[in-house]
Design a protein around this motif. Structure first.
Motif, PDB file in Angstrom:
ATOM      1  N   GLU A   1       8.414   2.342  -4.229  1.00 19.14           N
ATOM      2  CA  GLU A   1       7.807   1.070  -3.844  1.00 19.14           C
ATOM      3  C   GLU A   1       7.546   1.048  -2.354  1.00 19.14           C
ATOM      4  O   GLU A   1       8.370   1.510  -1.572  1.00 19.14           O
ATOM      5  N   CYS A   2       6.408   0.500  -1.979  1.00 21.38           N
ATOM      6  CA  CYS A   2       6.106   0.335  -0.560  1.00 21.38           C
ATOM      7  C   CYS A   2       7.052  -0.723   0.013  1.00 21.38           C
ATOM      8  O   CYS A   2       7.202  -1.799  -0.578  1.00 21.38           O
TER       9      CYS A   2
ATOM     10  N   CYS B   1       4.454  -4.008   1.045  1.00 22.18           N
ATOM     11  CA  CYS B   1       3.733  -4.795   0.034  1.00 22.18           C
ATOM     12  C   CYS B   1       4.438  -4.824  -1.318  1.00 22.18           C
ATOM     13  O   CYS B   1       4.112  -5.646  -2.162  1.00 22.18           O
TER      14      CYS B   1
ATOM     15  N   LYS C   1       4.247  -2.785  -3.766  1.00 17.52           N
ATOM     16  CA  LYS C   1       3.536  -2.140  -4.871  1.00 17.52           C
ATOM     17  C   LYS C   1       4.052  -0.719  -5.058  1.00 17.52           C
ATOM     18  O   LYS C   1       4.597  -0.108  -4.138  1.00 17.52           O
TER      19      LYS C   1
ATOM     20  N   CYS D   1       0.679   3.951   2.826  1.00 22.97           N
ATOM     21  CA  CYS D   1       0.466   3.274   1.545  1.00 22.97           C
ATOM     22  C   CYS D   1      -1.036   3.088   1.311  1.00 22.97           C
ATOM     23  O   CYS D   1      -1.756   2.667   2.219  1.00 22.97           O
TER      24      CYS D   1
ATOM     25  N   HIS E   1      -2.319   0.886  -0.533  1.00 24.13           N
ATOM     26  CA  HIS E   1      -2.603  -0.530  -0.756  1.00 24.13           C
ATOM     27  C   HIS E   1      -2.671  -1.320   0.549  1.00 24.13           C
ATOM     28  O   HIS E   1      -3.613  -2.068   0.774  1.00 24.13           O
ATOM     29  N   CYS E   2      -1.661  -1.153   1.409  1.00 29.04           N
ATOM     30  CA  CYS E   2      -1.598  -1.965   2.634  1.00 29.04           C
ATOM     31  C   CYS E   2      -1.667  -1.130   3.912  1.00 29.04           C
ATOM     32  O   CYS E   2      -1.626  -1.676   5.007  1.00 29.04           O
ATOM     33  N   HIS E   3      -1.752   0.181   3.785  1.00 25.53           N
ATOM     34  CA  HIS E   3      -1.897   1.118   4.905  1.00 25.53           C
ATOM     35  C   HIS E   3      -0.691   1.156   5.843  1.00 25.53           C
ATOM     36  O   HIS E   3      -0.804   1.584   6.986  1.00 25.53           O
TER      37      HIS E   3
END
Length: 67
Positions: free
Chosen positions: A6-7, A10, A12, A39, A41-43
């Motif tokens: 998991e990040c 975020c 995810k 990540c 998704h959110c970098h």
């Protein structure tokens, strides 16, 4: 303990990461080629490491003149 996969920002699932080639700096001088993992998704940067497959960096004449 963090849940693996998991990040941390975020939340995810991290099944894939963005990988970028970056240059590690020490006191303003570039020292090593590195890899940055972020990540998708959110970098958020998840980690950085020295690139184990990188060839040694060529010294420029400017750097050689400093020494």
């Amino acid at each position: 303990m963090a849940i693996q996969g998991e990040c941390p920002k975020c939340g995810k699932r991290v099944l894939h990461v963005n990988v970028e080639i970056i240059v590690g700096m020490v006191d303003g001088d570039s020292k090593a080629r590195c890899l940055s993992h972020s990540c998708i998704h959110c970098h958020t940067v998840l980690g950085v490491q020295i690139d184990p497959r990188a060839k040694p960096r060529a010294r420029s004449s400017k750097t050689a003149a400093k020494a």
